[in-house]
Each structure stands twice: as C-alpha cells, then as structure tokens.
Design a protein around this motif. Structure first.
Motif, PDB file in Angstrom:
ATOM      1  N   SER A 286       0.826  -1.201   0.000  1.00 33.09           N
ATOM      2  CA  SER A 286       0.000   0.000   0.000  1.00 33.09           C
ATOM      3  C   SER A 286       0.870   1.264   0.000  1.00 33.09           C
ATOM      4  N   ALA A 287       1.969   1.232   0.785  1.00 37.90           N
ATOM      5  CA  ALA A 287       2.878   2.386   0.841  1.00 37.90           C
ATOM      6  C   ALA A 287       3.536   2.633  -0.506  1.00 37.90           C
ATOM      7  N   VAL A 288       3.948   1.537  -1.179  1.00 41.59           N
ATOM      8  CA  VAL A 288       4.588   1.682  -2.486  1.00 41.59           C
ATOM      9  C   VAL A 288       3.597   2.240  -3.496  1.00 41.59           C
ATOM     10  N   LYS A 289       2.351   1.782  -3.394  1.00 43.24           N
ATOM     11  CA  LYS A 289       1.312   2.283  -4.302  1.00 43.24           C
ATOM     12  C   LYS A 289       1.121   3.794  -4.106  1.00 43.24           C
ATOM     13  N   ASP A 290       1.053   4.217  -2.835  1.00 41.36           N
ATOM     14  CA  ASP A 290       0.844   5.636  -2.531  1.00 41.36           C
ATOM     15  C   ASP A 290       2.057   6.496  -2.880  1.00 41.36           C
ATOM     16  N   PHE A 291       3.250   5.933  -2.647  1.00 42.79           N
ATOM     17  CA  PHE A 291       4.465   6.753  -2.739  1.00 42.79           C
ATOM     18  C   PHE A 291       5.404   6.350  -3.879  1.00 42.79           C
ATOM     19  N   GLU A 292       4.888   5.586  -4.844  1.00 45.58           N
ATOM     20  CA  GLU A 292       5.772   5.085  -5.907  1.00 45.58           C
ATOM     21  C   GLU A 292       6.530   6.226  -6.585  1.00 45.58           C
ATOM     22  N   PHE A 293       5.833   7.278  -6.934  1.00 49.79           N
ATOM     23  CA  PHE A 293       6.474   8.417  -7.602  1.00 49.79           C
ATOM     24  C   PHE A 293       7.584   9.004  -6.723  1.00 49.79           C
ATOM     25  N   SER A 294       7.294   9.199  -5.428  1.00 47.69           N
ATOM     26  CA  SER A 294       8.279   9.802  -4.508  1.00 47.69           C
ATOM     27  C   SER A 294       9.494   8.914  -4.322  1.00 47.69           C
ATOM     28  N   ILE A 295       9.255   7.601  -4.180  1.00 45.42           N
ATOM     29  CA  ILE A 295      10.385   6.680  -3.977  1.00 45.42           C
ATOM     30  C   ILE A 295      11.292   6.690  -5.208  1.00 45.42           C
ATOM     31  N   ILE A 296      10.702   6.628  -6.382  1.00 50.89           N
ATOM     32  CA  ILE A 296      11.489   6.619  -7.623  1.00 50.89           C
ATOM     33  C   ILE A 296      12.290   7.904  -7.766  1.00 50.89           C
ATOM     34  N   GLN A 297      11.673   9.026  -7.432  1.00 46.02           N
ATOM     35  CA  GLN A 297      12.354  10.312  -7.532  1.00 46.02           C
ATOM     36  C   GLN A 297      13.494  10.427  -6.514  1.00 46.02           C
ATOM     37  N   LEU A 298      13.190  10.097  -5.254  1.00 46.89           N
ATOM     38  CA  LEU A 298      14.164  10.293  -4.180  1.00 46.89           C
ATOM     39  C   LEU A 298      15.335   9.316  -4.256  1.00 46.89           C
ATOM     40  N   ALA A 299      15.065   8.075  -4.726  1.00 46.56           N
ATOM     41  CA  ALA A 299      16.129   7.057  -4.787  1.00 46.56           C
ATOM     42  C   ALA A 299      16.709   6.908  -6.181  1.00 46.56           C
ATOM     43  N   ARG A 300      16.200   7.685  -7.144  1.00 47.17           N
ATOM     44  CA  ARG A 300      16.670   7.664  -8.533  1.00 47.17           C
ATOM     45  C   ARG A 300      16.569   6.252  -9.127  1.00 47.17           C
ATOM     46  N   LEU A 301      15.346   5.762  -9.181  1.00 43.78           N
ATOM     47  CA  LEU A 301      15.089   4.404  -9.645  1.00 43.78           C
ATOM     48  C   LEU A 301      14.464   4.389 -11.040  1.00 43.78           C
ATOM     49  N   GLU A 302      14.587   3.241 -11.655  1.00 47.50           N
ATOM     50  CA  GLU A 302      13.838   2.987 -12.896  1.00 47.50           C
ATOM     51  C   GLU A 302      12.463   2.442 -12.534  1.00 47.50           C
ATOM     52  N   SER A 303      12.452   1.538 -11.510  1.00 43.60           N
ATOM     53  CA  SER A 303      11.173   0.959 -11.078  1.00 43.60           C
ATOM     54  C   SER A 303      11.339   0.357  -9.691  1.00 43.60           C
ATOM     55  N   ILE A 304      10.194   0.110  -9.047  1.00 41.98           N
ATOM     56  CA  ILE A 304      10.179  -0.568  -7.750  1.00 41.98           C
ATOM     57  C   ILE A 304       8.970  -1.484  -7.725  1.00 41.98           C
ATOM     58  N   GLU A 305       9.171  -2.699  -7.195  1.00 36.16           N
ATOM     59  CA  GLU A 305       8.053  -3.629  -7.079  1.00 36.16           C
ATOM     60  C   GLU A 305       8.133  -4.366  -5.744  1.00 36.16           C
ATOM     61  N   VAL A 306       6.974  -4.878  -5.309  1.00 38.26           N
ATOM     62  CA  VAL A 306       6.901  -5.682  -4.086  1.00 38.26           C
ATOM     63  C   VAL A 306       6.707  -7.125  -4.508  1.00 38.26           C
ATOM     64  N   ASN A 307       7.615  -8.000  -4.077  1.00 38.36           N
ATOM     65  CA  ASN A 307       7.541  -9.412  -4.449  1.00 38.36           C
ATOM     66  C   ASN A 307       7.943 -10.238  -3.249  1.00 38.36           C
ATOM     67  N   ALA A 308       6.964 -10.856  -2.605  1.00 36.95           N
ATOM     68  CA  ALA A 308       7.233 -11.631  -1.384  1.00 36.95           C
ATOM     69  C   ALA A 308       7.975 -12.919  -1.684  1.00 36.95           C
ATOM     70  N   ASN A 309       7.983 -13.375  -2.942  1.00 31.05           N
ATOM     71  CA  ASN A 309       8.573 -14.676  -3.288  1.00 31.05           C
ATOM     72  C   ASN A 309       9.860 -14.548  -4.095  1.00 31.05           C
ATOM     73  N   TYR A 310      10.432 -13.375  -4.179  1.00 33.07           N
ATOM     74  CA  TYR A 310      11.643 -13.175  -4.980  1.00 33.07           C
ATOM     75  C   TYR A 310      12.792 -14.024  -4.421  1.00 33.07           C
ATOM     76  N   THR A 311      13.457 -14.813  -5.319  1.00 31.78           N
ATOM     77  CA  THR A 311      14.561 -15.679  -4.880  1.00 31.78           C
ATOM     78  C   THR A 311      15.914 -15.011  -5.030  1.00 31.78           C
ATOM     79  N   GLY A 312      16.101 -14.193  -6.047  1.00 28.69           N
ATOM     80  CA  GLY A 312      17.298 -13.374  -6.174  1.00 28.69           C
ATOM     81  C   GLY A 312      18.494 -14.048  -6.797  1.00 28.69           C
ATOM     82  N   GLU A 313      19.543 -13.212  -7.030  1.00 30.54           N
ATOM     83  CA  GLU A 313      20.816 -13.644  -7.582  1.00 30.54           C
ATOM     84  C   GLU A 313      21.919 -13.488  -6.532  1.00 30.54           C
ATOM     85  N   LYS A 314      23.023 -14.211  -6.746  1.00 30.18           N
ATOM     86  CA  LYS A 314      24.145 -14.152  -5.802  1.00 30.18           C
ATOM     87  C   LYS A 314      24.716 -12.739  -5.690  1.00 30.18           C
TER      88      LYS A 314
END
Length: 882
Positions: free
Chosen positions: A768-796
């Motif tokens: 919910s926070a990411v939905k509300d603040f997506e624009f602000s997070i991207i601007q403040l952290a200089r991101l291309e994108s941000i997503e919420v994924n509870a099952n992300y396994t990741g890379e080394k």
C-alpha cells in the motif's frame, strides 16, 4: 503574509536589529501578572572584565532556560549585574594612573575611590554591552552592582549581625599574602602550579652534644629564622632518647626545643619537621596546640625583617641563596635534592604567594556550613549532576574560618570603628563619630575592605531588595536555578546557600546546574601563555551568534568539559543557512494574502500520510526535547531539534511535498501542504528560539501580527497517533529510500544510473505504501522501477538490506563493473587497515593514555570503532562480489 526574507542570512544586519527591538519593547522584563515565577541571578562578572569563552557557555545556558520558562508562561526574571572585583579593579585604575606618571598614594583614599567610580562609569560597562551581543535576555532595568547603595546596605547589615553573634572576629592567623599587591587574597585567587625547586636537608646541631645534629628538610630555608621548634613523632624510636633536648637554630645561635607530637609522619623523610608558625598554616595550628609563640621573619613586601639578623632587608629569594651558601660554608647542609612541588601563585599577577601571619578579620564557617549541608541533605537545594554533592559535602565538612579582610582601598570598607583612646572596636551599619564606651571622638574606621566574595555571597537576595521586604523579594526569592562552573562551588555557591538560610530561612535556589569548563580541542585549558585563547566576539562575528550559541549547547556533555573545535562552528553556520533557505522556500510559495489557519480544526480530515508523519515526528521531537530539558541535558535538546529540522523537516518532508506545492496533485493538496509546512516551521522555530534567538525571531516576523517569538507560548503537540496508517506508510518510504541510498553508496552504483529495486515483503502495508508513494520513492532514490515481491529468490550478486517489514533488494548485474568495484573496495580496505593499525598503536601506548585528556582518548576510541565498522562493511562487499 507581511513580506519575504532576503536570499541570504546576514547575522550582522539581523542581530543588531533584534537587540534594539527586544530592549525597546521591554521583552526581557518579567510578566508580573503571571502566577508562577522563574528566577535566575547571573553570576556577576567582574566590572573590569570582557566576555570570555566561559562566560559565553554559562550565559548561553541561562538564556536557554530563561527563554523556555518565559515561553511556558512564567514570570521569568533573569537578574544581571557586575561585581566590583576589588583587587582587579584597583590594579586596572592604578595602571591607568601610572600612564599619567601617578600612583595611588599620590591621592587621599577618598580621591582614589572617586577615580575608581569615574573609571567604572566610563569603562566598566564593556562586558554588559558584549552580553547584549550574545543575545542575553536579562532584565537590564534590574541590573545591579555589588557596590550599589542597596547592596552595600545588605553587606553592612550582614557583617554587623554576624559580628554580634560572634561569627565574625578579628585575630592573628596565617593567610594567603601577595607581596606585590600587599593584601591578603582568597583561596580562589591562588593558583597552585607544579614548580621545579629544591628540597634542602639541613643540619640542626644538638645543644650539648658536640658534632651531633638532626636533619630537617625544607623547601623555604629563608623562613628558618622563624623556626620555634623541631618535632618528632612520640613513637619514633630514633629520637626517644633525645626527649627534652634542645637544638641550635643555624645562623642565629638561638636554641629551640625538640618536641614530640603525633601530627608528625615518622615515615616521611627523617621523621622530623621544623615548626614555623608564622609562615606555614599547618605549623601555625601545631604551634597553637603546643603553645608555641609565632615569630614573623618577613616584611609585607617579602623582604626579611630584623628577626633574620644580618639577612634583614634581603628579598626572599636572594635571602634563600645567601642562607644556603652560608650554611654550606658552615657544613650544615646534608644534601640538596631536585624537588617538584605545588606552589601558590596569585592568579592575576603571577606573584608567588606567601603563607603569612597577619591580623585580619575572619568569619567562623562551621555553624554556617551546617545550614548549607542541611539545605542539600533535605533536598531544598539539588545539585545537577548529583555527583557534585559529594564534593560539596567534603568541602563543607572540612571547612576552615574565612579571611574576609583585604588591604585595599576599593571595596566595602569594613564597618568597624577603632577608638584610639580606649581601644574599643565598635561595629555599626552607620558611621560612628564617638566611641560608645568612652565618648572619645578619636575614632577611626578600619582601613581594610571586605573580600569581594563577601558581597557576592548575598547576590541572590541583595539584588532583589533585601534587607527591605520588597515586592521583588516576595515574588522572586528563592530563585529557581543557579548555573555555574564546578570551580566556585565552595567559594560562591556554598556561601550563598549559607547566607540565604541564615538571613531569609530559605536556600537561595532550588537547583544548581554545574557545567564543565571550555577547553581547546586537545583538552587543554585556555591560557594566554599557551596562546590558545578564543575570543567569543571573534567567533560570533565570523560565524554568527546563533551558530556560536548552538555550538556551545550542542557540545556540552553532562558532567564533562566542552572541547572547543572551531571547525564544528562551520557546520552549525550551515545549519542556520539550512533553516533560512528552507524557510525562504516555504515563504516564496505563499501568496501575499495567504493566512495560517488552525491546522487541526480545519484540515485534520485532509491530511495526507506524509503530513501525518511529520506531525508525528514533531510530537516525538517535542517529547524528547522536554524530557532532556527536565534533566538539563542541553546537548540532547540541541540534538533533537537539529535532527528534526535538518533531517525530518528539510531533507524529507519538504522534498516529499514539493510536487504538491508545485500544484501537481491538486489545489486542495497544495493548500494542506502549505498549512503543514508553515505550522511545523513556526513550532520548530519555537523550539530553536532559546538556542538561536536572532535567526528564529527574524523568520517568525513574517508570520507575526506584531508579537515577537520570544513572547509566544511554548509549542504544543499535534493530535496524531504514532500508529496512524499514514505515519507508518511514510516510515516505510523513509526506510526503503534510505536503504537504497546506502546500498548504492556501498556498491559504487553511480547516481545517474537508474536501478530496479525489489521489496521482499508479505506485509500488506508495504504494498500500500509503495502504491501511494511510488512516484516519490522513484524520484528520491533515482530508480527505474520498484516492485513488491514476497517470493523473490534473487541472484548471488544482489545487494540485500533489511528494513522493518522485509528486505530491500538491489540487483547489481549490469549496474557496476565487478572487477573495477573489487579493485576499488580493496584499495579502500587497505587504507582502513593502515588507519586501524595506527589508532590501535596510539591507544596501546601507555604514555599517551596516561597523559592525554580522557575526552581525547574517548575520541580516538570512537575513531577506531568507526574504522572497524567501515572495514567490516567493505569486507562483506568483497565477499558478495566473489
């Protein structure tokens, strides 16, 4: 809105303006209609003085207290004034006369006193003008001087009362004597310095036993002509057989007894001490106990007198050399050793002080000390920090009678009148023309004056109008707080408690806040001889008074000294500029007809998550500020408001609301943001004001309807819950952006590279926070994108960091050159390893640890800790890169 503020903060134009306005509008006078009073009396600086770094610290603390209590609605009175500073002032005026080729004795006493008063009127107000530059909110209309008519009346009443009760007496005792100024001086004016001297082991022949002698050690052989006995311990087997023996005092032929007394330390040296009652305080007491008559062998100017025989007229140190030369010729010197010992010097002129037998006026302190002890034991007066109470009790329990007379012309002349005819002494508060015993007119007032500390011990009540029962005395006594350094607890604080209890039945203050000294950044005392003295006015001119004041408060640790590091002042000047520029940004976005509304009554239902968060953070800051204030932790108060204003308000909230201010989210959102910005700014100014009065008053003027910030109530809290969903969402935004910034920095991801970020979390509030603040997070952290994924396994090679609801994952593949980053991290690691070895070696050096100031050692330990933490981060980064 009245006006905008200039594009730059210029302390040199703002500060004089407010000094003048506050004084013109009588902003520092207490509101007599307010119920509860708050009173501080300023420790009176010497009338000869100028503002030094210790004053600046002491006065800043008092001003913070007074401004806060005034804003809390109390009738706040801070009483200023100056001390007549007997010796210092007389020296200054004599120096001025010397420029004209004249000296004090060219005038009558009355003429000289007139000269001093003239000097005081023309030159004695310098320090008070400097106090105004510091922004001190003292009530100048109540300024007092220790020799004002009213305060002098109090002095004479106290002297008369104590004399009538037998607590003041005239007698012959050992005092600190300055051969240069020719006066007794107080213990406080004696500075003990470690001096390399010599220890002379002298042979005192035993009468009737040819060729036999006893060895006595001394550091001052020129005083041996005043020896009246030599003493040994009764249990010392070496000398028991000599009971009843006499010794020949070398160079005189005079016989003196060998006595036995348990005060002698038989384990020290030869186990023998010579007793010179007229020239040593311990010997004087021993002589009194043993019934020995003192023999004075020195003139007031430190030359030897007729009791020294052929050495009469020689200056003390010339005599010392001559005496030793003659003793060596006679074979009466056993040995001479190099010897480092503590010697008292006049702290003003540097002259070596003589312990000297003299007829003086004294005050019995034991009965008065009991009153002070009772006040502290009962909790009527409390020391902050409490650890100083132990020092206070030690002094009180070992107190000695106080020499209160001085051989000066400037000061409160002792109100004792000597009859030349019948020798009667009459003490009176008013002038005595006839002896009450024999009616002779041959009556002369005592020529001595009182120690300056005698009048200053009455300061908390004499300044309020005692001995009359004035309205000020009724309302403002006892005072609330005394702020002072630990170095005058005994000489001033304790005596004020005694006098308050004795004459008003109440201790003069409820709390005594003891602060440390200001030292240089290496922990050394400021000293002209070392060349490290700091002029507060220079610092105020260079960095602005608000920066200087904030620095003093922010670097004042509990129960420790302040280490003055000028480089830190630049940081607080930047803080002032940050406040100014942020305020200017807010004001620039307000229309001329914009008005501040009551935020909670009109906009509470329209507040957005970030609004609720900043209101919540203000509440937390206010609570922590108040908690620190209740314990007088000024550095913690400064830290709380600094972190809130710079971090929460300027760096976070203002950045978050900029899209709203620029109208990108609608007019209603824009207006709410403006109202929150202005409301928070004004409340923050209220908390900053006691530390930074000039800057805050200047900014507040734009919002003011004619009132001053100094007069507005202390800020209150907002009605917002810490558990509000909007607060929690904004905290998530903060945590996420902070973690991304940390990972970018640690992994060398360039700021111009836009990253993809994954939040691994199953908490619905995160999504919910990411939905509300997506624009602000991207601007403040200089991101291309941000997503919420509870099952992300990741890379080394992913960079992973925790936040309170999960993990922030920054995929590094394609973001950095791994080989290049490994090389960069290895280079940084080698630097840290070298720095770690250097610091560890320094702290392992026993010589450094033994000699360095504890604060400096702590600073070095903190550096080592930081280096090791950075090293650990780099090592983990290298492990991740393989």
């Amino acid at each position: 809105m009245k006006k905008q503020i200039s594009d730059r903060y210029e302390p040199t134009s703002v500060e004089p303006k407010w000094i003048s306005l506050w004084e013109k509008e009588k902003s520092f006078e207490p509101n007599l209609k307010a119920g509860e009073s708050f009173t501080i009396v300023l420790p009176p600086p010497n009338v000869t003085g100028s503002l030094h770094i210790g004053h600046a610290l002491n006065h800043t603390i008092q001003d913070i207290l007074t401004r806060i209590e005034r804003k809390k609605g109390k009738s706040a009175l801070w009483v200023p004034g100056t001390d007549h500073a007997g010796i210092a002032t007389q020296v200054v005026v004599e120096r001025e006369l010397a420029k004209e080729g004249k000296k004090r004795t060219d005038f009558t006493r009355e003429e000289f006193e007139k000269k001093v008063w003239e000097w005081k009127e023309h030159s004695g107000g310098m320090i008070q003008n400097q106090q105004k530059l510091l922004g001190e909110s003292v009530d100048w209309s109540r300024s007092r001087f220790t020799m004002d008519e009213g305060l002098s009346k109090a002095v004479f009443k106290v002297f008369k009362t104590l004399y009538d009760e037998g607590l003041i007496y005239r007698g012959e005792r050992i005092i600190n004597w300055c051969p240069k100024t020719l006066t007794a001086i107080s213990d406080l004016e004696v500075e003990h310095r470690e001096v390399k001297g010599k220890l002379y082991h002298l042979r005192y022949p035993i009468v009737g036993q040819a060729g036999k002698y006893l060895i006595v050690a001394t550091t001052r052989p020129e005083t041996m002509f005043g020896d009246v006995a030599v003493a040994a311990h009764p249990d010392d087997e070496r000398y028991k057989s000599l009971k009843g023996a006499e010794l020949e005092l070398p160079l005189t032929g005079r016989k003196i007894p060998l006595l036995f007394d348990s005060f002698v330390d038989k384990e020290f040296g030869s186990g023998l001490v010579k007793i010179t009652p007229a020239h040593d305080p311990n010997d004087f007491e021993a002589g009194q106990r043993l019934g020995l008559k003192p023999l004075l062998v020195m003139n007031p100017n430190a030359t030897l007198n007729e009791n020294a025989g052929k050495y009469a007229g020689l200056e003390r140190f010339v005599a010392r050399k001559k005496v030793i030369d003659d003793l060596q010729t006679l074979g009466l010197v056993e040995k001479i050793e190099e010897h480092t010992h503590s010697i008292g010097h006049n702290s003003r002129g540097g002259e070596i002080i003589e312990p000297y037998l003299s007829t003086q006026w004294f005050c019995k302190m034991k009965p008065l000390a009991e009153l002070a002890i009772q006040a502290v034991q009962s909790g009527e007066t409390e020391f902050v920090p409490k650890l100083w109470e132990k020092t206070f009790y030690e002094w009180m329990n070992n107190i000695r009678d106080w020499c209160i007379s001085r051989q000066l012309w400037w000061g409160h002349r002792i109100p004792a009148y000597h009859c030349k005819n019948c020798k009667h002494i009459e003490v009176s508060e008013t002038k005595v023309d006839n002896c009450p015993k024999c009616n002779s007119t041959e009556v002369e007032q005592d020529t001595d004056v009182l120690d300056t500390w005698f009048s200053s011990q009455l300061w908390p009540f004499s300044t309020l109008g005692w001995p009359e029962n004035t309205e000020d005395l009724k309302k403002f006594y006892p005072t609330s707080v005394l702020v002072t350094g630990f170095d005058i607890i005994f000489f001033w604080v304790a005596r004020m408690i005694m006098m308050g209890k004795k004459f008003l039945g109440k201790a003069p203050f409820q709390k005594v806040i003891i602060h440390g000294l200001v030292r240089d950044k290496e922990g050394k005392k400021f000293s002209k001889s070392i060349g490290n003295v700091i002029d507060p006015l220079d610092m105020m001119n260079k960095y602005g008074t608000d920066s200087f004041r904030f620095f003093l408060a922010a670097t004042l640790p509990e129960a420790k000294d302040v280490l003055f590091d000028e480089s830190r002042l630049d940081g607080y000047r930047s803080f002032c500029n940050k406040i100014w520029n942020s305020s200017r940004f807010i004001l620039m976005n307000m229309d001329a007809d914009w008005k501040l509304e009551d935020l909670e009554s009109k906009y509470s239902s329209k507040l957005e998550p970030m609004d609720k968060w900043i209101l919540h953070r203000f509440n937390e800051t206010l609570a922590n500020y108040e908690k620190a204030y209740s314990k007088f932790l000024f550095f913690e108060m400064a830290s709380q408001i600094y972190d809130f204003v710079w971090g929460d308000f300027c760096d976070w909230y203002i950045e978050l609301v900029k899209p709203r201010i620029y109208g990108k989210l609608g007019e209603e959102s824009k207006e709410v943001a403006k109202q929150v910005l202005a409301s928070i700014l004004i409340k923050a100014l209220g908390l900053l004001h006691p530390f930074m009065p000039f800057l805050t008053e200047e900014i507040y003027e734009v919002f003011s309807d004619g009132d001053f910030l100094i007069q507005t109530p202390f800020p209150g809290s907002y009605n917002v819950s810490a558990e509000d969903e909007g607060v929690l969402k904004t905290i998530i935004l903060q945590d996420v952006v902070t973690q991304i910034r940390v990972q970018r920095a640690e992994n060398g991801v360039p700021l111009d590279k836009k990253c993809k970020v994954i939040l691994k979390s199953s908490e619905p509030l995160v999504a919910s926070a990411v939905k509300d603040f997506e624009f602000s997070i991207i601007q403040l952290a200089r991101l291309e994108s941000i997503e919420v994924n509870a099952n992300y396994t990741g890379e080394k090679t992913d960079s992973v960091g925790a936040f309170r609801f999960g993990e922030v994952i920054l995929p590094l593949a394609g973001m950095i050159d791994f080989e290049k980053e490994r090389a960069r991290l290895n280079k940084e690691l080698q630097k840290l390893i070298q720095e770690e070895e250097k610091l560890a070696s320094k702290l392992g050096n026993e010589n450094f640890v033994a000699k360095a100031n504890p604060d400096v050692i702590e600073k070095e330990k903190e550096k080592l800790k930081n280096v090791r933490e950075k090293k650990e981060v780099l090592q983990k980064g290298l492990e991740k890169l393989g």
